[in-house]
Design an enzyme around this catalytic site. Structure first.
Site, PDB file in Angstrom:
ATOM      1  N   HIS A 112       0.760  -1.292   0.013  1.00  0.00           N
ATOM      2  CA  HIS A 112       0.167   0.069  -0.001  1.00  0.00           C
ATOM      3  C   HIS A 112       0.949   1.308  -0.197  1.00  0.00           C
ATOM      4  CE1 HIS A 112      -3.250   2.600   0.389  1.00  0.00           C
ATOM      5  NE2 HIS A 112      -3.342   2.746   1.735  1.00  0.00           N
ATOM      6  N   CYS A 113       2.216   1.126   0.185  1.00  0.00           N
ATOM      7  CA  CYS A 113       2.941   2.392   0.378  1.00  0.00           C
ATOM      8  C   CYS A 113       3.700   2.885  -0.747  1.00  0.00           C
ATOM      9  CB  CYS A 113       3.829   2.097   1.782  1.00  0.00           C
ATOM     10  SG  CYS A 113       2.702   2.000   3.186  1.00  0.00           S
TER      11      CYS A 113
END
Ligand SMILES: NC(=O)c1ccc[n+]([C@@H]2O[C@H](COP(=O)([O-])OP(=O)(O)OC[C@H]3O[C@@H](n4cnc5c(N)ncnc54)[C@H](O)[C@@H]3O)[C@@H](O)[C@H]2O)c1
Length: 401
Positions: free
Chosen positions: A256-257
């Site tokens: 997600h990053c």
């Protein structure tokens, strides 16, 4: 003191587990399935032990809820919701907006609101504060702070306690209260001069990784073209005791990053008229790795993958987690199928994904390793097909980057 944590995913549940030692925690999540699971004491993420959750529930220090009214008497509210990209790859603050609505509709007294979700500089000041104030039925002065989360799920050596935590409040009082809150379960707190610095630091940390991974992925292609080992060359460069940091090549970046956060930085840069060429290109280089890998596999297998059975090993974005968000495996599978290969995947940590289940680790014409979990034996991988291409650098005897 009561703490409400909005979002009970990788970040929110991890914070709940640490904060639960000292405070009464309400884990608010709008996903009822997650709420029900957590209330039975079952953790759905790596890094938070179900046993720990059961202890907290038994001690009356944690419960989960999807009912907004349960956060009404919280003293601290932490926002830990997703900050993804829209379809046209722009920052998507929809989840933050919904979290702000939950806060303004339910909180009836002055509280400390801390944002842990990753977003661009100015999000706390120009977006979260106004969004909460706009929706509040009664005018309440809240305190606002940012403390970007740095958790690395599945990591053993660094956790909430020993990872230094950045923070900044919109006011000195908010900063002081934020420090009080985290100092209970974090060893090192680093105050910066404004929320914007904290927000930008978090984005820059992940942009640094994205860019360096892209650089090493490009270098892997150069090394192959030169007929030298990328791994040996990196080890050689890494003998320099200063001015070098080793990154290793891979099928791309996931989670997600790293694939997402640099785009938040690029978007805010471009909005201000600063071209983020380097950041944009790094993202492209990493995305293009999947095609490069499939080109190599195809070239090694007579120039065609038509009708060949290909087993992709490891669809999680990194070892020992079940997280498949933005996984490079997805693009690799797409390219393989686009060239007529019959693709199955093996990943018992993930189990099922995109309507398909993990296949047995055997009987393929070609195996392509994207992620190697510790539980998967390298020898079994090598026996799974006559040709094995490894993108991890961990399988002795396989072809690779
Ligand atoms: N996962 C990581 O390793 C990591 C590390 C550092 C920072 N972050 C950042 O932290 C934030 C959260 O990421 P995550 O990985 O925990 O996401 P996640 O998807 O694991 O969890 C988010 C949770 O929020 C819930 N949710 C969504 N909207 C909600 C709402 N309006 N109200 C209540 N609950 C809601 C979802 O149901 C989900 O359970 C993101 O900004 C991310 O960039 C993540």
């Amino acid at each position: 003191m009561k703490v409400a944590i909005i979002g009970q995913g990788y970040v929110g549940l991890t914070i709940s587990a640490f904060a639960g030692e000292f405070f009464e925690v309400i884990g608010f999540d709008n996903n009822q399935r997650i709420v029900d699971l957590l209330n039975t004491g079952v953790s759905h993420i790596e890094g938070v032990d179900s046993l720990r959750l059961k202890e907290l529930i038994k001690a009356g220090r944690f419960y989960a809820s999807s009912d907004g009214s349960k956060i009404a008497d919280a003293d601290v509210v932490v926002i830990a919701v997703p900050t993804p990209l829209t379809k046209d790859r722009q920052p998507d603050l929809t989840f933050i907006k919904a979290a702000c609505k939950t806060i303004s509709e339910n909180i009836r007294k002055s509280v400390l609101v801390i944002n842990e979700s990753t977003s661009f500089p100015g999000t706390l000041r120009n977006y979260i504060k106004p969004a909460i104030e706009k929706n509040s039925k009664t005018p309440i002065e809240h305190m606002y702070a940012i403390s970007p989360e740095r958790v690395d799920p599945g990591r053993g050596d660094y956790n909430q306690k020993n990872t230094p935590r950045l923070y900044a409040g919109l006011t000195p009082e908010a900063s002081a209260k934020t420090r009080d809150f985290y100092s209970r379960f974090c060893d090192v707190l680093v105050e910066v001069s404004s929320p914007e610095v904290a927000e930008a630091a978090k984005l820059f940390e992940n942009t640094f990784r994205q860019v360096n991974i892209a650089l090493v992925n490009e270098f892997a292609q150069i090394a192959h073209a030169l007929g030298i080992s990328v791994y040996e060359t990196l080890d050689a460069a890494n003998t320099k005791p200063y001015g070098f940091m080793k990154f290793t090549p891979s099928a791309g970046v996931g989670g997600h990053c790293i694939p997402v956060d640099p785009t938040y930085l690029a978007a805010v840069a471009e909005e201000r008229g600063v071209p983020a060429t380097f950041i944009r290109r790094a993202n492209e280089v990493n995305l293009e790795m999947s095609k490069y890998i499939v080109d190599r596999v195809q070239a090694d297998n007579g120039g065609s993958l038509q009708g060949k059975s290909v087993l992709v090993v490891g669809v999680a974005y990194k070892p020992n987690v079940a997280d498949v968000r933005e996984t490079a495996a997805e693009l690799v599978i797409e390219h393989l199928r686009g060239r007529g290969a019959v693709v199955a995947w093996h990943d018992d940590v993930v189990g099922s994904w995109q309507g398909e289940s993990s296949a047995p680790l055997s009987g393929a014409d070609i195996t392509v390793v994207i992620t190697k979990h510790d539980v998967v034996d390298a020898r079994v991988i090598m026996a799974s097909a006559p040709y094995v291409f490894d993108t991890t650098g961990k399988i002795a005897g396989a072809k690779g980057l």
